[in-house]
Design an enzyme around this catalytic site. Structure first.
Site, PDB file in Angstrom:
ATOM      1  N   GLU A 188      18.886 -14.905 -18.645  1.00 48.73           N
ATOM      2  CA  GLU A 188      18.502 -13.518 -18.382  1.00 48.73           C
ATOM      3  C   GLU A 188      19.658 -12.550 -18.681  1.00 48.73           C
ATOM      4  O   GLU A 188      20.006 -11.698 -17.855  1.00 48.73           O
ATOM      5  CB  GLU A 188      18.017 -13.365 -16.936  1.00 48.73           C
ATOM      6  CG  GLU A 188      16.822 -14.256 -16.613  1.00 48.73           C
ATOM      7  CD  GLU A 188      16.287 -14.062 -15.198  1.00 48.73           C
ATOM      8  OE1 GLU A 188      17.064 -13.601 -14.333  1.00 48.73           O
ATOM      9  OE2 GLU A 188      15.107 -14.356 -14.966  1.00 48.73           O
ATOM     10  N   GLU A 216      10.775 -19.938 -16.148  1.00 50.27           N
ATOM     11  CA  GLU A 216      10.810 -19.965 -14.686  1.00 50.27           C
ATOM     12  C   GLU A 216       9.559 -19.278 -14.154  1.00 50.27           C
ATOM     13  O   GLU A 216       9.208 -18.179 -14.587  1.00 50.27           O
ATOM     14  CB  GLU A 216      12.046 -19.235 -14.133  1.00 50.27           C
ATOM     15  CG  GLU A 216      13.379 -19.823 -14.542  1.00 50.27           C
ATOM     16  CD  GLU A 216      14.568 -19.024 -14.000  1.00 50.27           C
ATOM     17  OE1 GLU A 216      14.353 -18.193 -13.085  1.00 50.27           O
ATOM     18  OE2 GLU A 216      15.686 -19.224 -14.491  1.00 50.27           O
TER      19      GLU A 216
END
Length: 481
Positions: free
Chosen positions: A119, A265
């Site tokens: 991220e 995720e």
């Protein structure tokens, strides 16, 4: 014939017990914990539950050693703090040699992906990795190609879902576009992934849509009956589908509408917020997994989706800057025991996973508030101290220990510190406010845990954890070295 029939029936029973995992389902194995299970114990737990894909956040040597010969498909990772180093092609080649090529042999580790960063375009990073991510990605994939591994191992970048959005004037999936401030970098990344037949990886968290947003429709975070949102004739009844298809539209806008997508995720926490509990986690997974099991997909991608659940185990040393729930994403507790029923086959059965076996625990000792303590003026400061050094997120609003009285709060904080410190007697003093007991002091749904014996292989050792929190404590206290 009767013997053959018995054999067939027995085989069916065994297969039924083991279960068949949802196609393409994997889990994230994070290790930010003060006390880690031995990696070999975790690998066996994965195998016991027929989980055959695992996503890591590094390429720790001990973890990789435990995965060797397991047959599990593995996504190794390069942390964000190494992205700058990977902008050097020589360093990228060296990383591939040490962490991928090294394990590429019969009986080695079945590495299928390299996650470059995690991220890295989060807005909270203030652009720190925006200009490092693509060069690092390109160098790693090119190094894999040069090593002859490019066809079997692909580099990708796990991205948060905040890299794309729909305009406020038209907040529907079909209007999805990449963020204006990173459209150049995202186009570079997507073009490169396309040229190398690699997928884009996205992390989607319906829970975060609810967190701190009382206006968000609760049912829309799940899969069982929300009022649909219409987008040009397509009804969206949950935020997962809407979010995923917003990415599909964003990819289409830059010429890659058919690019493979991995959900890196997705999950639901069980502590640290009024919506974070085992019941909500069960509801979420009991909606998600049957959909994945039938390869239902989303309206714009009505087929198989490769998904990694987040996460495998609770991690008590993670930062709680995103929220108190951050340490409680595991489908297993910190000790490898299941939290709630979850059917990874997607058949919707109410059954528990197989927990970690032969886990060694510390003795049955707890640290509790001393009822004979006289000077209570120091109680608040000592509770703060204990919680700085341990995990007190269960005491927060909406959490499992939120209903304790003042003495109960003190006992919980003192015990968590005591367990983190491996039940050292000196860790249960707190200026005379605490005492050790062998009686379980858990109250109702509030569990006062006994910590496990830390794995000697733990790379995030208790001593390193103590150093970090000690620095934090000094800073919070305004003290100087």
């Amino acid at each position: 014939m009767s013997n053959l029939l018995a054999l067939v029936v027995g085989f069916v029973i065994v297969i039924g017990h083991l279960g068949i995992l949802v196609n393409g389902l994997g889990v994230n194995w994070g290790t930010m914990a003060t006390h880690k299970l031995p990696p070999k114990t975790v690998v066996q737990m994965l195998k016991d539950n027929n989980i055959n894909k695992v996503k890591l956040f590094d390429a720790d040597e001990t973890t990789m050693g435990a995965l060797a010969g397991s047959g599990l498909e593995v996504m190794v990772a390069i942390p964000n703090d190494q992205l700058k180093v990977m902008t050097s092609y020589d360093r990228a080649k060296d990383w591939v040699r040490k962490n991928v090529t090294r394990y590429n042999f019969d009986g080695g580790v079945n590495i299928t992906f390299v996650a470059v960063g995690n991220e890295p375009f989060l807005k909270s990073y203030n652009g720190s990795f925006i200009n490092l991510t693509f060069p690092a990605l390109a160098n790693i994939q090119n190094a894999l190609n040069e090593a002859g591994l490019g066809n079997s191992v692909k580099a990708t970048v796990p991205l948060n879902a905040d890299v794309y959005d729909s305009p406020a004037s038209n907040p529907v999936p079909s209007a999805g576009r990449f963020r204006p401030d990173i459209i150049g970098q995202m186009t570079q990344i997507v073009d490169f992934l396309g040229k190398n037949n690699a997928p884009i990886t996205i992390n989607i968290y319906p829970f975060l849509s609810l967190y701190g947003n009382d206006d968000f429709p609760l049912n829309y975070a799940f899969f069982d009956g929300a009022e649909p949102i219409n987008d040009n004739g397509i009804d969206y009844t949950n935020v997962f589908d809407a979010n995923f298809d917003t990415l599909v539209s964003s990819l289409k806008a830059v010429g890659h509408g058919d690019m493979p997508i991995i959900v890196g995720e997705v999950g639901w926490p069980t502590e640290g917020d009024k919506h974070a509990n085992a019941g909500s986690a069960y509801r979420f997974y009991n909606g998600l997994l049957p959909r994945l099991g039938t390869n239902k997909g989303t309206p714009l991608r009505p087929t198989y989706i490769e998904v990694y659940l987040f996460g495998l185990l609770d991690e008590d040393a993670k930062s709680i800057a995103p929220g108190p729930f951050e340490r409680h994403w595991g489908i297993f507790k910190f000790d490898g025991q299941p939290k709630f029923p979850i059917d990874l086959s997607g058949q919707g059965q109410s059954k528990f996973l197989i927990g970690a076996q032969n886990v060694p625990y510390l003795p049955n000792k707890w640290c509790t508030f001393n009822p004979e303590a006289k000077d209570l003026t120091k109680l608040a400061a000592n509770i703060d101290y204990a919680c700085t050094f341990s995990d007190c997120t269960a005491l927060g609003y909406g959490s499992s220990c939120n209903t304790l009285d003042a003495n109960g709060n003190a006992s919980y904080a003192f015990n968590m510190f005591f367990q983190v410190k491996n039940q050292d007697e000196s860790a249960c003093y707190f200026q005379g406010l605490a005492t050790i007991t062998t009686q379980n002091i858990s109250q109702g749904q509030c569990n006062f845990p006994i910590q496990i014996v830390a794995s000697s292989a733990s790379s995030f050792s208790c001593s390193s954890y103590s150093l970090v929190v000690l620095i934090v404590w000094f800073l919070l206290s305004g003290m100087m070295f």
